[in-house]
Design an enzyme around this catalytic site. Structure first.
Site, PDB file in Angstrom:
ATOM      1  N   ILE A  25     102.806  27.394  89.435  1.00 48.00           N
ATOM      2  CA  ILE A  25     103.359  28.444  88.575  1.00 48.00           C
ATOM      3  C   ILE A  25     103.189  27.910  87.153  1.00 48.00           C
ATOM      4  CG2 ILE A  25     105.693  27.479  88.915  1.00 48.00           C
ATOM      5  CD1 ILE A  25     106.922  30.185  88.471  1.00 48.00           C
ATOM      6  N   SER A  26     102.688  28.745  86.245  1.00 48.43           N
ATOM      7  CA  SER A  26     102.375  28.280  84.889  1.00 48.43           C
ATOM      8  C   SER A  26     103.632  27.911  84.104  1.00 48.43           C
ATOM      9  CB  SER A  26     101.629  29.367  84.117  1.00 48.43           C
ATOM     10  OG  SER A  26     100.571  29.893  84.888  1.00 48.43           O
ATOM     11  N   LYS A  27     103.435  27.108  83.052  1.00 44.65           N
ATOM     12  CA  LYS A  27     104.522  26.790  82.107  1.00 44.65           C
ATOM     13  C   LYS A  27     105.043  28.065  81.464  1.00 44.65           C
ATOM     14  CE  LYS A  27     103.843  23.788  78.710  1.00 44.65           C
ATOM     15  NZ  LYS A  27     103.344  22.622  77.936  1.00 44.65           N
TER      16      LYS A  27
END
Ligand code: SAH
Length: 215
Positions: free
Chosen positions: A63-65
């Site tokens: 999951i992206s930042k």
């Protein structure tokens, strides 16, 4: 979405995101306040869900930042009523953020098990304007095209041509371009038959892969 025990942590995270992404529109920050990011990762990772970091979601994906989600969403500029295509559903978090800002989100994920989990999470949160399809997102979602905007959340040296073809005139396409350590968020505007390109910040995404993924 109902209040939860992470609401204060989430607000602090969004304050940090606002500092990290100058000029990020308030409506994007408000969407980040509303989406409970912890619900998109395993419970063991909940204590880390409101730091500005990428987290594992299984199958070697992440999951992206939050600051990257904010940057990409700000660049994409999803408006009320718009139809958005996302390539790389992953956890479903970015799709949830887009769902609060746009009319309908269509998202494609090559690993079927991730698509199923994302569906469950969005259903539990009562987010109904997201359609998820397992498949190779490099071909987009031709039956639902054209889109007002296309967001790619996996990196490639080149964005597949079919994705550009599914953006309406006046629409936008945002993608991480490059390989390994050398990637940048790139934003294209489909203006007057031309594609205007703007390069934004460096980023780090997992690769856009060919075909369907395992299990
Ligand atoms: N947007 C996601 C994070 C993306 S991680 C989130 O909010 O959690 C990138 C995702 O893209 C991974 O789940 C990976 O399996 C998927 N992906 C990679 N290549 C793909 C392709 N060709 N088509 C569809 N999905 C792809």
């Amino acid at each position: 979405m109902t209040p939860d025990r992470f609401a204060a942590a989430r607000r602090r995270m969004v304050q940090a995101v606002a500092r990290a992404v100058p000029g990020c529109p308030d409506r994007v920050l408000e969407a980040l306040v509303r989406v409970p990011r912890h619900r998109f990762v395993d419970e063991a990772l909940w204590p880390r869900a409101y730091r500005d970091e990428a987290l594992p979601i299984g199958h070697g994906q992440t999951i992206s930042k939050p600051s990257t989600v904010a940057r990409m969403t700000a660049a994409l500029g999803p408006g009320p009523g718009e139809r958005i295509l996302e390539v790389g559903t992953g956890s479903g978090y970015q799709a949830a953020v887009l769902a609060l800002l746009a009319g309908a989100v269509f998202t494609v994920e090559r690993i079927p098990a991730l698509a199923v989990r994302a569906r469950t999470r969005l259903d539990r949160l009562g987010i109904r304007n997201v359609e998820i399809r397992p498949g190779d997102g490099r071909i987009g979602w031709p039956e639902q095209a054209p889109f007002d905007a296309v967001l790619v959340t996996a990196a490639a040296a080149r964005v597949p041509r079919s994705l550009f073809e599914q953006v309406r005139p006046g629409g936008r396409l945002v993608a991480p371009v490059g390989e390994g350590e050398d990637q940048r968020i790139v934003c294209w505007l489909h203006a007057g038959g031309e594609w205007e390109l703007q390069e934004l910040d460096p980023c780090r995404f997992v690769p856009l892969r060919e075909g369907m993924g395992g299990r």
